[in-house]
Design a protein around this motif. Sequence first.
Motif, PDB file in Angstrom:
ATOM      1  N   GLN A   1       0.823  -1.203   0.000  1.00  0.00           N
ATOM      2  CA  GLN A   1       0.000   0.000   0.000  1.00  0.00           C
ATOM      3  C   GLN A   1       0.862   1.259   0.000  1.00  0.00           C
ATOM      4  N   ILE A   2       0.566   2.144  -0.948  1.00  0.00           N
ATOM      5  CA  ILE A   2       1.349   3.373  -1.086  1.00  0.00           C
ATOM      6  C   ILE A   2       0.882   4.420  -0.080  1.00  0.00           C
ATOM      7  N   ASN A   3       1.826   5.168   0.421  1.00  0.00           N
ATOM      8  CA  ASN A   3       1.579   6.254   1.375  1.00  0.00           C
ATOM      9  C   ASN A   3       0.920   7.425   0.645  1.00  0.00           C
ATOM     10  N   THR A   4      -0.343   7.710   0.972  1.00  0.00           N
ATOM     11  CA  THR A   4      -1.043   8.857   0.377  1.00  0.00           C
ATOM     12  C   THR A   4      -1.340   9.929   1.418  1.00  0.00           C
ATOM     13  N   GLU A   5      -0.767   9.786   2.603  1.00  0.00           N
ATOM     14  CA  GLU A   5      -0.992  10.772   3.659  1.00  0.00           C
ATOM     15  C   GLU A   5       0.043  11.898   3.603  1.00  0.00           C
ATOM     16  N   THR A   6       1.294  11.543   3.312  1.00  0.00           N
ATOM     17  CA  THR A   6       2.344  12.566   3.278  1.00  0.00           C
ATOM     18  C   THR A   6       2.978  12.702   1.898  1.00  0.00           C
ATOM     19  N   LEU A   7       2.630  11.789   0.979  1.00  0.00           N
ATOM     20  CA  LEU A   7       3.230  11.791  -0.351  1.00  0.00           C
ATOM     21  C   LEU A   7       2.165  11.738  -1.444  1.00  0.00           C
ATOM     22  N   PHE A   8       2.532  12.196  -2.634  1.00  0.00           N
ATOM     23  CA  PHE A   8       1.735  11.972  -3.843  1.00  0.00           C
ATOM     24  C   PHE A   8       2.635  11.238  -4.821  1.00  0.00           C
ATOM     25  N   VAL A   9       2.254  10.002  -5.176  1.00  0.00           N
ATOM     26  CA  VAL A   9       3.097   9.131  -5.986  1.00  0.00           C
ATOM     27  C   VAL A   9       2.500   8.995  -7.388  1.00  0.00           C
ATOM     28  N   GLU A  10       3.331   9.221  -8.394  1.00  0.00           N
ATOM     29  CA  GLU A  10       2.915   9.075  -9.788  1.00  0.00           C
ATOM     30  C   GLU A  10       3.790   8.028 -10.483  1.00  0.00           C
ATOM     31  N   ILE A  11       3.230   7.372 -11.489  1.00  0.00           N
ATOM     32  CA  ILE A  11       3.992   6.519 -12.399  1.00  0.00           C
ATOM     33  C   ILE A  11       3.945   7.203 -13.762  1.00  0.00           C
ATOM     34  N   LEU A  12       5.113   7.607 -14.272  1.00  0.00           N
ATOM     35  CA  LEU A  12       5.168   8.424 -15.482  1.00  0.00           C
ATOM     36  C   LEU A  12       5.918   7.720 -16.615  1.00  0.00           C
ATOM     37  N   ASP A  13       5.593   8.139 -17.852  1.00  0.00           N
ATOM     38  CA  ASP A  13       6.302   7.612 -19.021  1.00  0.00           C
ATOM     39  C   ASP A  13       7.550   8.456 -19.304  1.00  0.00           C
ATOM     40  N   GLU A  14       8.194   8.207 -20.449  1.00  0.00           N
ATOM     41  CA  GLU A  14       9.438   8.908 -20.774  1.00  0.00           C
ATOM     42  C   GLU A  14       9.224  10.402 -21.001  1.00  0.00           C
ATOM     43  N   ASN A  15       7.977  10.789 -21.288  1.00  0.00           N
ATOM     44  CA  ASN A  15       7.661  12.199 -21.503  1.00  0.00           C
ATOM     45  C   ASN A  15       7.088  12.856 -20.248  1.00  0.00           C
ATOM     46  N   ASN A  16       7.244  12.166 -19.112  1.00  0.00           N
ATOM     47  CA  ASN A  16       6.796  12.685 -17.808  1.00  0.00           C
ATOM     48  C   ASN A  16       5.280  12.858 -17.722  1.00  0.00           C
ATOM     49  N   GLN A  17       4.564  11.997 -18.429  1.00  0.00           N
ATOM     50  CA  GLN A  17       3.106  12.004 -18.370  1.00  0.00           C
ATOM     51  C   GLN A  17       2.624  10.732 -17.671  1.00  0.00           C
ATOM     52  N   PRO A  18       1.511  10.809 -16.919  1.00  0.00           N
ATOM     53  CA  PRO A  18       1.021   9.640 -16.183  1.00  0.00           C
ATOM     54  C   PRO A  18       0.649   8.489 -17.119  1.00  0.00           C
ATOM     55  N   VAL A  19       0.943   7.272 -16.679  1.00  0.00           N
ATOM     56  CA  VAL A  19       0.547   6.077 -17.437  1.00  0.00           C
ATOM     57  C   VAL A  19      -0.648   5.432 -16.751  1.00  0.00           C
ATOM     58  N   PRO A  20      -1.439   4.651 -17.475  1.00  0.00           N
ATOM     59  CA  PRO A  20      -2.579   3.967 -16.845  1.00  0.00           C
ATOM     60  C   PRO A  20      -2.108   2.963 -15.804  1.00  0.00           C
ATOM     61  N   ASN A  21      -2.945   2.704 -14.799  1.00  0.00           N
ATOM     62  CA  ASN A  21      -2.630   1.664 -13.819  1.00  0.00           C
ATOM     63  C   ASN A  21      -2.391   0.349 -14.548  1.00  0.00           C
ATOM     64  N   GLY A  22      -1.400  -0.414 -14.083  1.00  0.00           N
ATOM     65  CA  GLY A  22      -1.048  -1.667 -14.737  1.00  0.00           C
ATOM     66  C   GLY A  22       0.078  -1.517 -15.741  1.00  0.00           C
ATOM     67  N   THR A  23       0.513  -0.269 -15.985  1.00  0.00           N
ATOM     68  CA  THR A  23       1.565   0.004 -16.963  1.00  0.00           C
ATOM     69  C   THR A  23       2.853   0.408 -16.256  1.00  0.00           C
ATOM     70  N   GLU A  24       3.961  -0.110 -16.747  1.00  0.00           N
ATOM     71  CA  GLU A  24       5.265   0.204 -16.156  1.00  0.00           C
ATOM     72  C   GLU A  24       5.671   1.642 -16.438  1.00  0.00           C
ATOM     73  N   GLY A  25       6.312   2.276 -15.467  1.00  0.00           N
ATOM     74  CA  GLY A  25       6.836   3.621 -15.650  1.00  0.00           C
ATOM     75  C   GLY A  25       7.769   3.989 -14.530  1.00  0.00           C
ATOM     76  N   LYS A  26       8.301   5.194 -14.592  1.00  0.00           N
ATOM     77  CA  LYS A  26       9.216   5.639 -13.532  1.00  0.00           C
ATOM     78  C   LYS A  26       8.412   6.203 -12.363  1.00  0.00           C
ATOM     79  N   ILE A  27       8.918   5.969 -11.166  1.00  0.00           N
ATOM     80  CA  ILE A  27       8.232   6.390  -9.945  1.00  0.00           C
ATOM     81  C   ILE A  27       8.662   7.814  -9.612  1.00  0.00           C
ATOM     82  N   VAL A  28       7.679   8.698  -9.559  1.00  0.00           N
ATOM     83  CA  VAL A  28       7.922  10.117  -9.318  1.00  0.00           C
ATOM     84  C   VAL A  28       7.080  10.546  -8.120  1.00  0.00           C
TER      85      VAL A  28
END
Length: 436
Positions: free
Chosen positions: A270-297
């Motif tokens: 379970q990701i911490n959503t109380e003190t952090l906002f976690v995104e999974i982004l593609d190479e262009n720094n745009q959010p990817v759909p859930n289930g898709t690999e990306g960089k953790i930002v």
Amino acid sequence: MLRLFDLSLLINGFPIKEAKAELEAIIQFSEEEHALFIQHKKEEIVVYHLQNNPFYKSLVGSINTKNWNDLPVLNKQNLQKPLSDRLSKGYSIKNVYLNKTSGSSGTPFVFAKDKYCHALTWASNSMRFGWHGINFNTSYQARFYGIPMDFIGNRKERLKDFFSNRYRFPIFNLSDIVLERFLQKFQTKKFDYLNGYTSSIVLFAKFLEKKNIVLKDICPTLKTCFVTSEMLFESDKILLKKQLGIPVVNEYGASELDLIAFENPEGEWQINTETLFVEILDENNQPVPNGTEGKIVITSLFNKAHPFIRYDIGDMGILDEKSTLQKPILKKLIGRTNDIALLPSGKKSPGLTFYYVTKSIIEDDGNVKEFIIKQTQIDTFEIEYVSEKELNTNQIDKIKTAIVHYLEPNLNFTFTRKTVLERTNRGKLKQFNSYF
């Protein structure tokens, strides 16, 4: 009533009571309230740093800050400048929490948190460990971590251990003789839980397996084992559960942020959503759909002393399809973005692929205790391992065959038996390194 751990935070200027109260309010939010909370905190932290942090303002430049996805993504290279150049107005090294990253990414730097933000970090940690029946004020920790070797640094860390109700097992030497001494401590002390680097606790479990000992049998007070900082493979988790005789909880965090993901009682990361906002982004720094690999930002929602806004931590991951804004689940942590092997064919492969493929074969007979893989040239890899005897030709051939199957042919491997493997100055074992 305050206990020793909370009291030590208060003495050092960290308002833990207020932080725990705010955290409790946040976790009571409905889904709609939580969505508003996240939106408000994102906007608030951006405005704050634009007004009070020249370093962040220069990074943003003339970008339209109304659109979150247009904001710059911070990387660790951005942060490799003097801390005094990165602090917000009103903050100095005298009124913040200071620390430095381990450098396991290859890019270490000093960072700061304001004292309220750091108190929230500990409130968050306390809540998550509490999911598994652990209370920082009363539970006794067996800590498998490194420790500074200089006198002053060592004494400071030992003092922290005292206030944090923990006994430290230094992990720079994990020979059988040392592990035997570790075992004797478990026979005489009433530990409630283990916490530390994955590879070190796995090595201790292999030692227990060889001696046909289940740790809980000799230390009945043990409840849970928490592993951190390094990949936990499923086979290792099975070994830990068997030889420790207790549940194993996997955590994923970063010293400059907080606990990022923590295994909940249902076995979800379970990701911490109380003190952090976690995104999974593609190479262009745009959010990817859930289930898709990306960089953790990651964005630190409360740190006013230092901006961590859309901060690329250097890891790759996948969010579970069932994730919600209030309860995102980390489906998979793939590894560090800089742990990529470039192969002769032009193929790029996560370095941990080599580790996964090799691990199942190299540990088949229980001979090999631990190993690392180094890429020294585009087609050349060195495998260093600790074992009681040399790998035989059959084992080596199996590894080479598996790597051809999963990766590509015509790669060269050397195998070097070691008495001990190189670790970072904090005791971490980096499973794959590319020097090419």
